[in-house]
Design an enzyme around this catalytic site. Structure first.
Site, PDB file in Angstrom:
ATOM      1  N   SER A  56       0.832  -1.195   0.000  1.00 20.17           N
ATOM      2  CA  SER A  56       0.000   0.000   0.000  1.00 20.17           C
ATOM      3  C   SER A  56       0.874   1.255   0.000  1.00 20.17           C
ATOM      4  CB  SER A  56      -0.967  -0.052   1.187  1.00 20.17           C
ATOM      5  OG  SER A  56      -2.008   0.882   1.024  1.00 20.17           O
ATOM      6  N   ASP A  70      -8.549  -5.848  -5.755  1.00 16.69           N
ATOM      7  CA  ASP A  70      -8.183  -4.744  -4.870  1.00 16.69           C
ATOM      8  C   ASP A  70      -8.875  -3.480  -5.363  1.00 16.69           C
ATOM      9  OD1 ASP A  70      -7.046  -2.821  -3.267  1.00 16.69           O
ATOM     10  OD2 ASP A  70      -4.987  -3.531  -3.512  1.00 16.69           O
ATOM     11  N   HIS A 108      -6.937  -5.966  -0.696  1.00 16.36           N
ATOM     12  CA  HIS A 108      -5.768  -5.177  -0.308  1.00 16.36           C
ATOM     13  C   HIS A 108      -5.021  -5.913   0.808  1.00 16.36           C
ATOM     14  CE1 HIS A 108      -3.694  -1.399  -0.721  1.00 16.36           C
ATOM     15  NE2 HIS A 108      -3.770  -1.147   0.568  1.00 16.36           N
TER      16      HIS A 108
END
Length: 810
Positions: free
Chosen positions: A377, A497, A528
């Site tokens: 991320s 995602d 995610h």
């Protein structure tokens, strides 16, 4: 269960014996063994670490079956030749597979094939000493049921503790091309330095100092230089959840009309300007000893795994975080520079200090100058940003679920688009959440006026009113600088995602095609998430092979051994397949034309169909509060509360399985009753089937050990749901109808006039089963991502001039 191993190296017997000698599996006693069965017994004796006496060893052996009727202790006493069925019947037990659940005692070789475990082959039934040695080497590199190699399982039980005492000159140690845990991770050195950046993001007249937390093997004090795994995480020093929630924007606001213009990219392109920076600090002295330590870091378990293998871990939160200077800028050039500053200290070209005031300089004298960046991320995003600077010493990045352009995270084709699950979040919200200096009252009191002014400026520049691509977003588009990348890259991303959407990784992958660096990509079926604790793929082994080569220059063929593309199947659990490429630009596309509730192969005269975007207030409030209900009813073919607020078209059932590979593009001719509007699209797999659960299932909480008396992770895997579902959304896309040409240009939109738009849906890789149908849903407001104005907007789609192009893989 299915085992998928991509990092296991095949080797010849001479090399296998040499490597086993290095880790003490081959010693004088094994060398002097006269036949296969004696060799086998000696190898087993070394593997049973908890048996300290011969009697206890025999007791342990008696728990294993060599034949369906004879335990291993009794069978060894018979001194019969080792055969493949004997060896692999025992091997399945050593690897923790369960009788009746995973294998049949009468046919172990069938189980090995079904689970996809490697088997040693020879043309004779009775194994010689060399056969046993070759098979044992292969067994050591084979995965257990719990997602680690058998050698890693032995390491967790303390196999390598005798090698902790090796001198630093004989470390690290590699087996099958991968670093082994010969460093005592319970004896690591933890220290803090403050790196001086080339940024003054808080405009206080001093270069920002950046706190870095270092964890390194104690052997570095004895002359060993090790590479660094650097994780740049703005979350590392804490998160302001409450402040971020207070900053979150309302999405129940109307879409507004934009004044048409002829803005070009040149008008909004970001150009870095020269800034006069404060002078560097005057060095008051130099040292090799730090002054500060720390307790438990906000670690990443992949880094934890490598701490026993001769790698250091470095964590830095960057500007605007606790014990560092500056303010959070959410992806700006300043944040990139602060990220790179840590790398420059590690490679020896930048200085750091032992504390924030005394100016006592300290070098990364323990580092060999080779750095990898890791993390998911925001962490992977900053790794990507750093790579696009071409900074020396950064040999590779492992970027997981990373943003490559912040516009593709918070915007889409002229629309404000929320990351999935976080409606109302934007760049300013994330900046506030990660501005952890706010958590230290005395520090925050002094910086608050400047930070508040910066947040006001950020809100203006990011422009939630228009949703257009502008200079703010161009500054945060790392893909502009792909040409500067020198580091090899591993990309990991979820095909489901909807936080960091797949376009971020696909456009980076595409931009790297002609760049002379090695690039690998792994695509999974998750959202995610991290995948290093998955049972079915040897992800950690893959990264070990990769990092051993990239950071220690081990000649293990990692670049050739690891496939360019590995993709997890969306139909069959625990299935990972290697491919040469993903989303190839030249892949032929199949065209489906819009018709009345159908997608058809040939165009026909079907006129136009209309839908409204406005809902009764009660229905609107229900969907606003329950996005999952809205999503379910949007895609349900049966008539429901959304039937008049969408078009739903399906293809005929497929005769054969089809794989969608890459970018689906929708071409639509649309009219709207006002001078503003948006369209959203979802591509859908229709057909009754058991599908994967949304999130991976925890198989064993804390069941994946990362080392001897060290840390654990939870073993996970995607499982099929217990019940069938009628559909699954494959991918989606959005567009503001006033951004038909470019995301930075406002086009005129006359009411009730048809305009042609083309929308590239988020890239995907999806297997459609025979008997399923491909569906396309056309609608406007996306309750999970767009603004939700509930306006009186009536849309018409000219079916005769609308179609969708789908790339199917051969």
């Amino acid at each position: 269960m299915k085992n998928n191993q991509f990092a296991r190296l095949d080797t010849d017997l001479t090399t296998a014996i040499s490597e086993m000698q290095t880790i003490n599996f081959y010693d004088a006693s094994v060398a002097n063994a006269t036949n296969g069965v004696f060799t086998y017994r000696l190898l087993l004796r070394k593997a049973f670490l908890d048996a300290t006496t011969g009697s206890n060893f025999d007791i342990k052996l008696a728990n294993y079956l060599a034949t369906p009727e004879t335990n291993l202790a009794d069978w060894l006493d018979l001194e019969q030749p080792v055969t493949a069925p004997i060896f692999y019947r025992v091997a399945l037990q050593l690897l923790d597979f369960l009788e009746t659940v995973d294998y049949d005692l009468t046919d172990p070789l069938a189980a090995m094939a079904k689970i996809q475990l490697p088997v040693y082959h020879t043309d004779h039934d009775e194994w010689s000493k060399d056969d046993v040695l070759a098979a044992w080497y292969l067994l050591l590199t084979t995965h257990t049921k719990n997602g680690q190699t058998y050698l890693d399982k032995l390491a967790v039980n303390g196999y390598f503790t005798s090698l902790y005492a090796l001198p630093a000159s004989k470390k690290p140690l590699f087996f099958n091309g991968k670093a082994q845990p010969v460093f005592d991770q319970n004896n690591l050195i933890r220290e803090v330095v403050y790196v001086e950046s080339d940024v003054d993001s808080d405009h206080d007249g001093k270069l920002d100092l950046l706190k870095a937390e270092i964890i390194r093997p104690r052997e570095t004090n004895d002359g060993l230089k090790v590479p660094a795994l650097y994780t740049s995480s703005p979350y590392n020093q804490g998160i302001n959840d409450e402040a971020g929630e207070a900053q979150t924007h309302s999405v129940n606001v109307p879409l507004t009309a934009k004044e048409p213009n002829h803005t070009s990219y040149a008008d909004i392109e970001y150009h870095e300007t020269d800034q006069t920076l404060p002078d560097k600090r005057t060095i008051a002295g130099e040292t090799t000893t730090t002054e500060e330590t720390f307790g438990r870091e906000a670690s990443y378990t992949l880094n934890d795994y490598f701490l026993a293998r001769g790698f250091a871990a470095v964590y830095a939160a960057g500007i605007g975080t606790v014990d560092s200077d500056g303010v959070q800028t959410c992806g700006s050039v300043e944040q990139t520079k602060s990220t790179v500053a840590i790398i420059e200290w590690l490679n020896g070209s930048r200085r750091a200090f032992t504390n924030r005031t005394d100016n006592i300089a300290i070098k990364a004298w323990w580092c060999n100058g080779n750095i990898a960046m890791t993390g998911r991320s925001y962490l992977g995003t900053l790794a990507t940003a750093a790579a696009t600077t071409g900074v020396d010493g950064l040999k590779t990045i492992i970027s997981e679920a990373a943003i490559s352009s912040w516009y593709d995270y918070y915007r889409d084709n002229g629309l404000v688009i929320a990351p999935g699950g976080f409606p109302g979040e934007d760049a300013d919200v994330l900046a506030v959440e990660t501005f952890s200096r706010m958590m230290k009252p005395a520090d925050y009191h002094g910086i608050k006026p400047f930070f508040d002014a910066q947040m006001k400026l950020m809100q203006e520049q990011m422009d939630r009113e228009s949703g257009n691509y502008n200079t703010f977003w161009d500054e945060r588009n790392y893909r502009k600088n792909i040409k500067n990348i020198k580091a090899d890259i591993v990309m990991v991303h979820g095909l489901n995602d909807w936080n960091v959407k797949p376009r971020n990784v696909e456009r980076l992958w595409d931009g790297l095609r002609d760049l002379p660096v090695t690039k690998k990509i792994i695509l999974h079926q998750g959202q995610h998430i991290y995948i290093n604790a998955f049972r079915s793929i040897d992800y950690t082994d893959m990264m070990n092979l990769w990092l051993s080569h990239e950071l220690y220059d081990v000649d293990n063929g990692a670049k050739e051994q690891l496939p360019n593309v590995v993709i997890q199947d969306n139909v069959t659990p625990e299935t990972w397949t290697a491919y040469k490429d993903w989303s190839e630009p030249t892949l032929p596309k199949t065209r489906y034309y819009f018709a009345n509730d159908e997608l058809v192969a040939t165009p026909a005269n079907h006129g136009a169909k209309s839908f409204s975007d406005q809902l009764p207030e009660e229905t609107f409030d229900r969907y606003a509060a329950h996005n999952d209900v809205w999503e379910q009813e949007l895609l349900t073919a049966d008539k429901n509360a959304l039937s008049n607020n969408r078009l739903l078209m399906k293809s005929a059932q497929f005769d054969d399985t089809k794989i969608i590979d890459g970018k689906v593009i929708v071409h639509a001719a649309v009219a709207v009753n006002q001078p503003l509007g948006m369209l959203s699209f979802q591509l859908v797999d229709y057909g009754e089937a058991k599908r994967f659960n949304v999130s991976p299932t925890t198989i064993d909480a804390h069941g994946l050990d990362l080392g001897y008396h060290w840390r654990e992770d939870s073993l996970r895997e995607f499982m099929l749901a217990s019940h069938k579902t009628a559909f699954k959304m494959i991918t989606k896309g959005h567009i503001n109808l006033q951004n038909r040409e470019h995301p930075w240009q406002n086009d005129e939109l006359k009411p009730n006039q048809f305009y042609e738009v083309s929308v590239e849906l988020q890239p995907t890789f999806h297997r459609l089963l025979a008997g399923h149908q491909l569906g396309l849903v056309v609608y406007a407001t996306d309750f999970g991502m767009t603004v939700r104005g509930n306006q009186d907007l009536q849309y018409s789609i000219s079916l005769d001039h609308s179609f969708v192009d789908v790339p199917f893989k051969d």
